[in-house]
Design a protein around this motif. Structure first.
Motif, mmCIF file in Angstrom:
data_model
loop_
_atom_site.group_PDB
_atom_site.id
_atom_site.type_symbol
_atom_site.label_atom_id
_atom_site.label_comp_id
_atom_site.label_asym_id
_atom_site.label_seq_id
_atom_site.Cartn_x
_atom_site.Cartn_y
_atom_site.Cartn_z
ATOM 1 N N ILE A 101 46.631 33.879 -9.924
ATOM 2 C CA ILE A 101 47.048 34.513 -11.137
ATOM 3 C C ILE A 101 47.643 35.883 -10.760
ATOM 4 N N SER A 102 47.344 36.584 -9.664
ATOM 5 C CA SER A 102 48.014 37.881 -9.480
ATOM 6 C C SER A 102 49.352 37.613 -8.896
ATOM 7 N N VAL A 103 49.563 36.406 -8.094
ATOM 8 C CA VAL A 103 51.004 36.207 -7.738
ATOM 9 C C VAL A 103 52.121 35.800 -8.787
ATOM 10 N N ALA A 104 51.305 34.779 -9.834
ATOM 11 C CA ALA A 104 52.288 34.565 -10.944
ATOM 12 C C ALA A 104 52.543 35.900 -11.886
ATOM 13 N N ILE A 105 51.730 36.587 -12.007
ATOM 14 C CA ILE A 105 51.754 37.584 -12.783
ATOM 15 C C ILE A 105 52.999 38.632 -12.312
ATOM 16 N N THR A 106 52.810 38.919 -10.898
ATOM 17 C CA THR A 106 53.837 39.678 -10.120
ATOM 18 C C THR A 106 55.180 39.274 -10.154
ATOM 19 N N LEU A 107 55.152 37.828 -9.951
ATOM 20 C CA LEU A 107 56.496 37.158 -9.907
ATOM 21 C C LEU A 107 57.268 37.142 -11.468
ATOM 22 N N VAL A 108 56.411 36.967 -12.515
ATOM 23 C CA VAL A 108 57.092 36.789 -13.867
ATOM 24 C C VAL A 108 57.114 38.183 -14.128
ATOM 25 N N GLY A 109 56.335 39.148 -14.042
ATOM 26 C CA GLY A 109 56.652 40.483 -14.531
ATOM 27 C C GLY A 109 57.491 41.219 -13.826
ATOM 28 N N THR A 110 57.825 40.995 -12.697
ATOM 29 C CA THR A 110 58.862 41.603 -11.962
ATOM 30 C C THR A 110 60.142 41.197 -12.403
#
Length: 315
Positions: A101-110
Motif C-alpha cells: 500500500i505504501s509503495v502504491a500510494i507513493t508512486l501514484v501520489g508522486t
C-alpha cells in the motif's frame, strides 16, 4: 605566474584528483592544518552520530532472540545473524500488505503531485498567463494561513473520501514551496529558446514536454524526491481518515509495533512461542521503512545543489 606554471612537475591543465580539494578562489587563503583537522573531526563526529543509531537498528533486526536477551535490549555487536524477522514480515500478512500500500500510494501520489506542480509552475512562470499574478499571490497566502485541521477533516468527510486511499493523496497533494522552486527554475530558461519553438509552431504542452522539462532534470529530480519521501513517510492522514486496519500503510503499522499496541497477524504467535523477538520485529520494520529513502537519496544528491539553489534564487 608563468615561472611557477613552467616548473617541472606542475601541470596547470591537469584536472584535480577526486580526493583533492576543489580549486579555491584567489581571495580565499589556504586552510591551515588545524582547520582541516577540526573540519575532519566535526564531519566524522556528525557521521558517527547519524550512522551509529542506524547500525544498532540494523544489527538488532538481524539478531536472534537469545542475542537480544543477552544484550538486554538493543544489540551493538553482531552475533548469531539471522533473517527470521524479515522472512516472517515478508511472508504475507499485515506488514507485507502495508508495504504494498505504501509503495502504491507513493508512486501514484508522486506522479499526481508532480503533474499538478509542473503544470502550475510552468503557467505561473509565463508572464503573459491570464491572472497569473493573482493566482501566485493566492498560492503564497496559503503558505502563511490555513483553514486548520477540523475544517480540512470536515471537507474530506463531506467529499466522501474517508476510508479511501484518495484521502492519503489529495489533502497533501501539492506543496506551494515546491511550485515556487519549479517556477523559479522555469523562469531561468532562456526566453529566446521558447520563443523560437513557438515560432516553429510548438504549443505550450509541447514546449513544456520537449524543451522545458529536459532542461529542468535537476530540479525535477529534487522535487520528485521531496514528494516521494513525503508520501512514504506520511502517517497522520492515514490515522485521521482511515478506520480499516487492513488499509493502513507501512508507517502506521510501524507505529503500532513500536508502541506495542498490536502485533501483526501471523507474528503474534511467533513472538509468543519464542521464535521471534518483538524488538527484532520492530527494528526490521524500521529498516524496511528507511530502506527506500536510503537507496534513492544518493542518486538524487548530485542534483540538490543545482536544483534547489537555481530554483530558489531566480524568480
Amino acid at each position: 605566474m608563468t615561472a611557477v606554471l613552467d616548473k617541472p612537475g606542475v601541470n596547470a591543465s591537469r584536472p584535480p584528483r577526486w580526493w583533492s580539494a576543489p580549486p579555491r578562489p584567489a581571495w580565499e587563503e589556504q586552510p591551515t592544518r588545524a582547520g582541516l583537522a577540526g573540519k575532519g573531526l566535526a564531519l566524522g563526529f556528525a557521521c558517527l552520530a547519524i550512522l551509529f543509531p542506524l547500525w544498532i537498528v540494523v544489527v538488532t533486526s538481524l539478531s536472534s532472540r537469545r542475542t537480544i536477551d543477552q544484550a538486554g535490549g538493543l544489540v551493538m555487536v553482531p552475533k548469531d545473524i539471522t533473517f527470521v524477522a524479515y522472512r516472517e514480515l515478508l511472508s504475507g500478512g499485515q506488514v507485507t500488505r502495508a508495504a504494498v500500500i505504501s509503495v502504491a500510494i507513493t508512486l501514484v501520489g508522486t506522479l499526481f503531485s508532480m503533474t499538478v506542480s509542473v503544470l502550475c509552475a510552468y503557467g505561473l512562470s509565463r508572464s503573459g498567463t491570464l491572472g497569473h499574478r493573482w493566482i501566485l499571490m493566492t498560492l503564497m497566502a496559503t503558505m502563511f494561513f490555513s483553514a486548520g485541521l477540523i475544517p480540512t477533516y470536515l471537507l474530506v468527510q463531506t467529499l466522501g473520501l474517508t476510508d479511501t486511499y484518495l484521502a492519503l493523496i489529495l489533502p497533501s497533494a501539492v506543496s506551494v514551496f515546491n511550485i515556487l522552486v519549479l517556477r523559479g527554475f522555469f523562469m531561468g530558461i532562456s526566453p529566446e529558446l521558447i520563443d523560437s519553438a513557438r515560432i516553429d509552431g510548438a504549443g505550450d504542452l509541447r514546449i513544456l514536454w520537449q524543451i522545458v522539462m529536459p532542461l529542468s532534470r535537476a530540479v525535477l529530480a529534487v522535487i520528485t524526491l521531496f514528494y516521494a519521501v513525503g508520501y512514504w513517510s506520511a502517517w497522520f492522514n492515514a490515522s485521521l481518515y482511515l478506520n480499516d486496519q487492513d488499509m493502513m500503510p507501512l508507517q502506521n503499522v510501524m507505529i503500532q509495533l513500536v508502541q506495542k499496541q498490536e502485533a501483526p497477524v501471523g507474528l503474534g504467535q511467533a513472538i509468543k512461542t519464542g521464535e521471534l523477538s518483538g524488538l527484532a520485529v520492530q527494528m526490521a520494520v524500521m529498516v524496511m521503512a528507511l530502506l527506500p529513502v536510503a537507496v534513492l537519496s544518493p542518486f538524487v544528491q548530485k542534483h540538490f545543489r543545482k536544483g534547489m539553489l537555481t530554483g530558489a534564487v531566480k524568480g
